[in-house]
Design a protein around this motif. Sequence first.
Motif, PDB file in Angstrom:
ATOM      1  N   TYR A 291      48.987  38.787  32.460  1.00 41.69           N
ATOM      2  CA  TYR A 291      48.029  39.411  33.129  1.00 41.69           C
ATOM      3  C   TYR A 291      46.654  38.544  32.946  1.00 41.69           C
ATOM      4  CZ  TYR A 291      44.908  42.945  35.169  1.00 41.69           C
ATOM      5  OH  TYR A 291      44.130  43.541  36.095  1.00 41.69           O
ATOM      6  N   GLY A 292      46.530  37.953  31.974  1.00 40.34           N
ATOM      7  CA  GLY A 292      45.344  37.161  31.361  1.00 40.34           C
ATOM      8  C   GLY A 292      45.380  35.976  32.222  1.00 40.34           C
ATOM      9  N   TRP A 293      46.494  35.539  32.492  1.00 44.72           N
ATOM     10  CA  TRP A 293      46.555  34.310  33.296  1.00 44.72           C
ATOM     11  C   TRP A 293      46.332  34.531  34.870  1.00 44.72           C
ATOM     12  CZ3 TRP A 293      49.026  32.908  37.996  1.00 44.72           C
ATOM     13  CH2 TRP A 293      49.214  31.633  38.133  1.00 44.72           C
ATOM     14  N   TYR A 294      46.588  35.610  35.422  1.00 46.48           N
ATOM     15  CA  TYR A 294      46.424  36.020  36.685  1.00 46.48           C
ATOM     16  C   TYR A 294      44.790  36.276  36.705  1.00 46.48           C
ATOM     17  CZ  TYR A 294      51.040  37.026  37.817  1.00 46.48           C
ATOM     18  OH  TYR A 294      52.598  36.932  37.932  1.00 46.48           O
ATOM     19  N   VAL A 295      44.257  36.787  35.757  1.00 40.89           N
ATOM     20  CA  VAL A 295      42.836  37.104  35.675  1.00 40.89           C
ATOM     21  C   VAL A 295      42.049  35.607  35.868  1.00 40.89           C
ATOM     22  CG1 VAL A 295      40.829  37.626  34.505  1.00 40.89           C
ATOM     23  CG2 VAL A 295      42.727  39.271  34.762  1.00 40.89           C
ATOM     24  N   ALA A 296      42.393  34.698  34.944  1.00 41.68           N
ATOM     25  CA  ALA A 296      42.167  33.252  34.954  1.00 41.68           C
ATOM     26  C   ALA A 296      42.325  32.637  36.258  1.00 41.68           C
ATOM     27  CB  ALA A 296      42.736  32.574  33.977  1.00 41.68           C
ATOM     28  N   TYR A 297      43.437  32.750  36.828  1.00 38.97           N
ATOM     29  CA  TYR A 297      43.721  32.190  38.259  1.00 38.97           C
ATOM     30  C   TYR A 297      42.748  32.625  39.106  1.00 38.97           C
ATOM     31  CZ  TYR A 297      46.713  30.991  42.100  1.00 38.97           C
ATOM     32  OH  TYR A 297      47.255  30.481  43.389  1.00 38.97           O
ATOM     33  N   GLN A 298      42.937  33.890  39.461  1.00 43.22           N
ATOM     34  CA  GLN A 298      42.117  34.373  40.859  1.00 43.22           C
ATOM     35  C   GLN A 298      40.964  35.443  40.458  1.00 43.22           C
ATOM     36  OE1 GLN A 298      45.765  35.558  42.963  1.00 43.22           O
ATOM     37  NE2 GLN A 298      44.967  34.312  44.518  1.00 43.22           N
ATOM     38  N   GLY A 299      40.678  35.676  39.245  1.00 40.07           N
ATOM     39  CA  GLY A 299      39.524  36.419  38.907  1.00 40.07           C
ATOM     40  C   GLY A 299      39.900  37.808  38.585  1.00 40.07           C
ATOM     41  N   GLN A 300      39.155  38.562  37.924  1.00 41.30           N
ATOM     42  CA  GLN A 300      39.383  40.205  37.481  1.00 41.30           C
ATOM     43  C   GLN A 300      39.757  40.983  38.683  1.00 41.30           C
ATOM     44  OE1 GLN A 300      39.664  41.148  34.148  1.00 41.30           O
ATOM     45  NE2 GLN A 300      40.503  42.960  34.959  1.00 41.30           N
ATOM     46  N   GLU A 301      38.592  40.936  39.706  1.00 42.71           N
ATOM     47  CA  GLU A 301      38.804  41.733  40.934  1.00 42.71           C
ATOM     48  C   GLU A 301      39.993  41.307  41.468  1.00 42.71           C
ATOM     49  OE1 GLU A 301      36.346  43.178  44.879  1.00 42.71           O
ATOM     50  OE2 GLU A 301      35.542  41.364  43.550  1.00 42.71           O
ATOM     51  N   TYR A 302      40.570  40.220  41.996  1.00 42.67           N
ATOM     52  CA  TYR A 302      41.701  39.830  42.558  1.00 42.67           C
ATOM     53  C   TYR A 302      42.876  40.440  41.707  1.00 42.67           C
ATOM     54  CZ  TYR A 302      44.296  37.555  46.397  1.00 42.67           C
ATOM     55  OH  TYR A 302      45.024  37.156  47.456  1.00 42.67           O
ATOM     56  N   ALA A 303      43.091  40.219  40.336  1.00 43.38           N
ATOM     57  CA  ALA A 303      43.937  40.608  39.603  1.00 43.38           C
ATOM     58  C   ALA A 303      44.271  42.100  39.693  1.00 43.38           C
ATOM     59  CB  ALA A 303      43.742  40.331  38.119  1.00 43.38           C
ATOM     60  N   GLU A 304      43.087  42.814  39.521  1.00 43.43           N
ATOM     61  CA  GLU A 304      43.189  44.349  39.968  1.00 43.43           C
ATOM     62  C   GLU A 304      43.492  44.802  41.168  1.00 43.43           C
ATOM     63  OE1 GLU A 304      39.870  46.498  38.516  1.00 43.43           O
ATOM     64  OE2 GLU A 304      39.844  45.768  36.488  1.00 43.43           O
ATOM     65  N   TRP A 305      43.338  43.922  42.240  1.00 47.16           N
ATOM     66  CA  TRP A 305      43.815  44.328  43.563  1.00 47.16           C
ATOM     67  C   TRP A 305      45.328  44.284  43.602  1.00 47.16           C
ATOM     68  CZ3 TRP A 305      45.623  40.782  47.469  1.00 47.16           C
ATOM     69  CH2 TRP A 305      45.633  41.449  48.624  1.00 47.16           C
TER      70      TRP A 305
END
Length: 414
Positions: free
Chosen positions: A159-173
């Motif tokens: 999940y931390g990778w996804y946040v770093a990849y596209q940002g917190q808002e996008y990861a939550e979406w």
Amino acid sequence: MPGRRGAAAAIGAAALLATTAGCGMLGLGGEDEKSDEDRLVEMVNESNRIEAELASAEFRVVEQCLEEQGHTVHDPWMLQPYESPEQESLTEYYPHESFLVEAEEAAEYGFGQWANSPDGWEDPATEDYWAAEEEEYAEDGWEEPDTTDWDALEPEEQYGWYVAYQGQEYAEWQYGTAQDYADMMSGEGEFAEEEVVEGEEFSDGEIEVEEDMEPEPKPGGCQLEMIEALWGEPTLTEDTWEGEGGAEESYSYWTYRPENPTWGDETMWEDIELEYGDKMVDLQTELVDCISARGYEGWEFDQYNSLPVWEFFGTLYYQNASEEEKDMMVGDSDAEIPPIPDTAGSTYEEWKAYEIQTAVDFAECGEETGYADASEKAYAEVHVEAYAAIEQDVYGWQEEMNDAIAKAQELLDA
């Protein structure tokens, strides 16, 4: 990855190709002369190659950004460039292929729609049919990525990778909160809460769940850094279409890179179908007359210059299915189909036999009228006209994409 010298060479080659189109080596004619279609096929394949090389360069820029933040293991599905298989013609599909199959295939499998039916799932022949289909349409050279290292990460690391990849808002979406993601990966929770609307039920009494996904947020993280470095700010794009009852519907998404012109826009494909239909109208009448003489009444060509065999046999096989199954498997196509004749029978075995005989008769009419050969010729002609009209736009796009590849290399070398 080539630098500016490589990009310049590619641009020069494209320019030379454009200026010598229709001529032999050095524009003097001779044995090396290419047809218009051969030249345009080369252009399409070169555009696909550039597209894949550019995607690979973009992903490498993203990976570099992620690794600088300590993320050294990447989700291979998210950073896997795709290159289209090399094309031998401007189109690898013809409208007649859905309703005119080879005689041998027709006698064995019909149109293959029985394999999609509820009873067909239990038919021992279905496995052989799908194995043959998979062998015929397998993508050349494509393999699933190795996810071993990624799968070994803990959910919070992923999940931390996804946040770093596209940002917190996008990861939550995409995945919900970090806890949502962890629950999903462990199988202990729902991906997202479902809203139950009081008073709305299916006909069988079940509560209907309305799922309204929020619009796609603007990308962030390392993906946004790459976009801004190579292309500037991303753009929110909206596509609209006419929905049920004539109401306008739309979908919004973010774009950042100029689209490959060889994919064509909606108008280009509409013009291709119209031009092709004009060329085939007399033969379409001949083919319908031929199958009508064999007892297949009521068949008409649709707006895509095809006979609606999928819709017809979907209706045949799912006539006794539930409404939910019909909606899911047959859909709400507005194609005009003939009424199901009594000769189709009333059991799966009879329906399958009727489908196979229909495919055989259609194939024989195709042979009698010369439909397939004429269709391939006409479809090739209209594609050549359409691609020739955008040829200079494509070469300009190739030049711009080669510049971006060179710029990405400079970022990686810095």
